[in-house]
Motif scaffolding. Structure first.
Motif, PDB file in Angstrom:
ATOM      1  N   SER A 158      55.647 116.944  15.273  1.00  0.00           N
ATOM      2  CA  SER A 158      56.802 116.503  14.505  1.00  0.00           C
ATOM      3  C   SER A 158      57.055 117.580  13.466  1.00  0.00           C
ATOM      4  CB  SER A 158      56.514 115.165  13.829  1.00  0.00           C
ATOM      5  OG  SER A 158      57.424 114.956  12.782  1.00  0.00           O
ATOM      6  N   LEU A 159      58.213 118.209  13.527  1.00  0.00           N
ATOM      7  CA  LEU A 159      58.480 119.292  12.585  1.00  0.00           C
ATOM      8  C   LEU A 159      58.549 118.777  11.153  1.00  0.00           C
ATOM      9  CD1 LEU A 159      61.051 121.455  14.562  1.00  0.00           C
ATOM     10  CD2 LEU A 159      58.585 121.714  14.389  1.00  0.00           C
ATOM     11  N   SER A 160      58.904 117.502  10.983  1.00  0.00           N
ATOM     12  CA  SER A 160      58.920 116.935   9.630  1.00  0.00           C
ATOM     13  C   SER A 160      57.506 116.874   9.063  1.00  0.00           C
ATOM     14  CB  SER A 160      59.544 115.538   9.635  1.00  0.00           C
ATOM     15  OG  SER A 160      58.756 114.642  10.400  1.00  0.00           O
ATOM     16  N   HIS A 161      56.507 116.656   9.944  1.00  0.00           N
ATOM     17  CA  HIS A 161      55.116 116.694   9.496  1.00  0.00           C
ATOM     18  C   HIS A 161      54.672 118.135   9.260  1.00  0.00           C
ATOM     19  CE1 HIS A 161      54.199 112.515  11.289  1.00  0.00           C
ATOM     20  NE2 HIS A 161      54.124 112.437   9.978  1.00  0.00           N
ATOM     21  N   LYS A 163      56.135 120.781   8.302  1.00  0.00           N
ATOM     22  CA  LYS A 163      56.553 121.449   7.067  1.00  0.00           C
ATOM     23  C   LYS A 163      55.782 120.945   5.849  1.00  0.00           C
ATOM     24  CE  LYS A 163      60.421 118.383   5.861  1.00  0.00           C
ATOM     25  NZ  LYS A 163      61.882 118.294   5.659  1.00  0.00           N
ATOM     26  N   ARG A 164      55.127 119.775   5.981  1.00  0.00           N
ATOM     27  CA  ARG A 164      54.364 119.215   4.862  1.00  0.00           C
ATOM     28  C   ARG A 164      52.913 119.686   4.841  1.00  0.00           C
ATOM     29  NH1 ARG A 164      54.557 113.494   6.382  1.00  0.00           N
ATOM     30  NH2 ARG A 164      53.273 113.114   4.543  1.00  0.00           N
TER      31      ARG A 164
END
Length: 245
Positions: A158-161, A163-164
């Motif tokens: 998941s790219l949202s994960h 980046k974190r």
């Protein structure tokens, strides 16, 4: 396998990591091997799954981490170049509540600088335990170690994960590198991962580099680092000194 630690049957091999632009060795990855008393050298592919299922991966993983740090420091003390060593962490180790304390204690015990240790976590483990892992990764970064996502491209990121996560490096899975010279889809995936890493300010390492064609493709795409039989096979520590020099 349970007795292998007591009997000192485990050993480490080290595979060089290479700067693809210059050909210089820039680090190594520690890989565990088991010298079974009657079966000889047992492949990690055979015993690591057993270790994970039985929970033995925790003491084995701690042994690998300590042995790798001790060896890297021993090379430095002999006047060899200060090169980081990479160690894989299993899903059980990542979930261990005192992992950060364990890593810090081993670094202090062996005298290895945190900057000389790279911890590799597979993408699937990160994705499965994203929320729980995030805090652990930040705490590991605080003590100064480098963090890499291993087998990138295979774990449904998941790219949202992504980046974190406080990640320093992506390692492209060997299954994609295998196909770059003859499969346009494989080549496109590798090119995309390299571009993604560059855009996020991450370093990128290609695993499984075995042919000149693969190497030429990766160099053409601006991939920074590589690992594989073409660049160097895993060797026991005493045989690594020539390429370390």
């Amino acid at each position: 396998l349970r007795k292998s630690l007591e009997r000192d049957e485990l050993t480490l091999y080290f595979q060089p990591k290479t700067d693809l632009a210059t050909g210089a060795v820039i680090g190594s990855e520690a890989l565990v091997r088991w010298h079974h008393p009657s079966r000889g050298l047992v492949s990690p592919a055979e015993f690591i799954p057993v270790a994970e299922e039985s929970g033995l991966i925790l003491p084995i993983g701690e042994w690998v981490l300590r042995a790798a740090c001790r060896q890297a420091k021993a090379w430095q003390d002999k006047g060899l170049p200060r090169l980081p060593v990479a160690v894989n962490l299993s899903s059980l180790q990542i979930r261990k509540h005192d992992l950060v304390e364990d890593v810090a204690a081993i670094l202090e015990e062996t005298g290895l600088s945190p900057a000389m240790l790279e911890l590799e976590i597979t993408e699937s483990v990160l994705m499965e335990q994203a929320r729980e892992t995030l805090s652990t990764l930040h705490r590991l970064k605080e003590i100064g170690v480098t963090l890499a996502i291993d087998d990138f491209g295979t774990g449904y990121s998941s790219l949202s994960h992504l980046k974190r996560f406080p990640i320093d490096k992506l390692k492209i899975d060997r299954s994609f590198v295998l196909d770059v010279a003859r499969d346009s889809n494989g080549a496109a995936i590798v090119s995309s991962i390299i571009a993604l890493a560059r855009g996020m300010g991450l370093k990128v390492t290609a695993e499984g580099v075995e042919t000149d064609e693969q190497l030429a493709f990766l160099q053409g795409q601006g991939c920074e680092q590589g690992q594989g039989f073409l660049l160097g096979r895993p060797l026991p520590a005493p045989e690594c000194e020539p390429w370390l020099r």
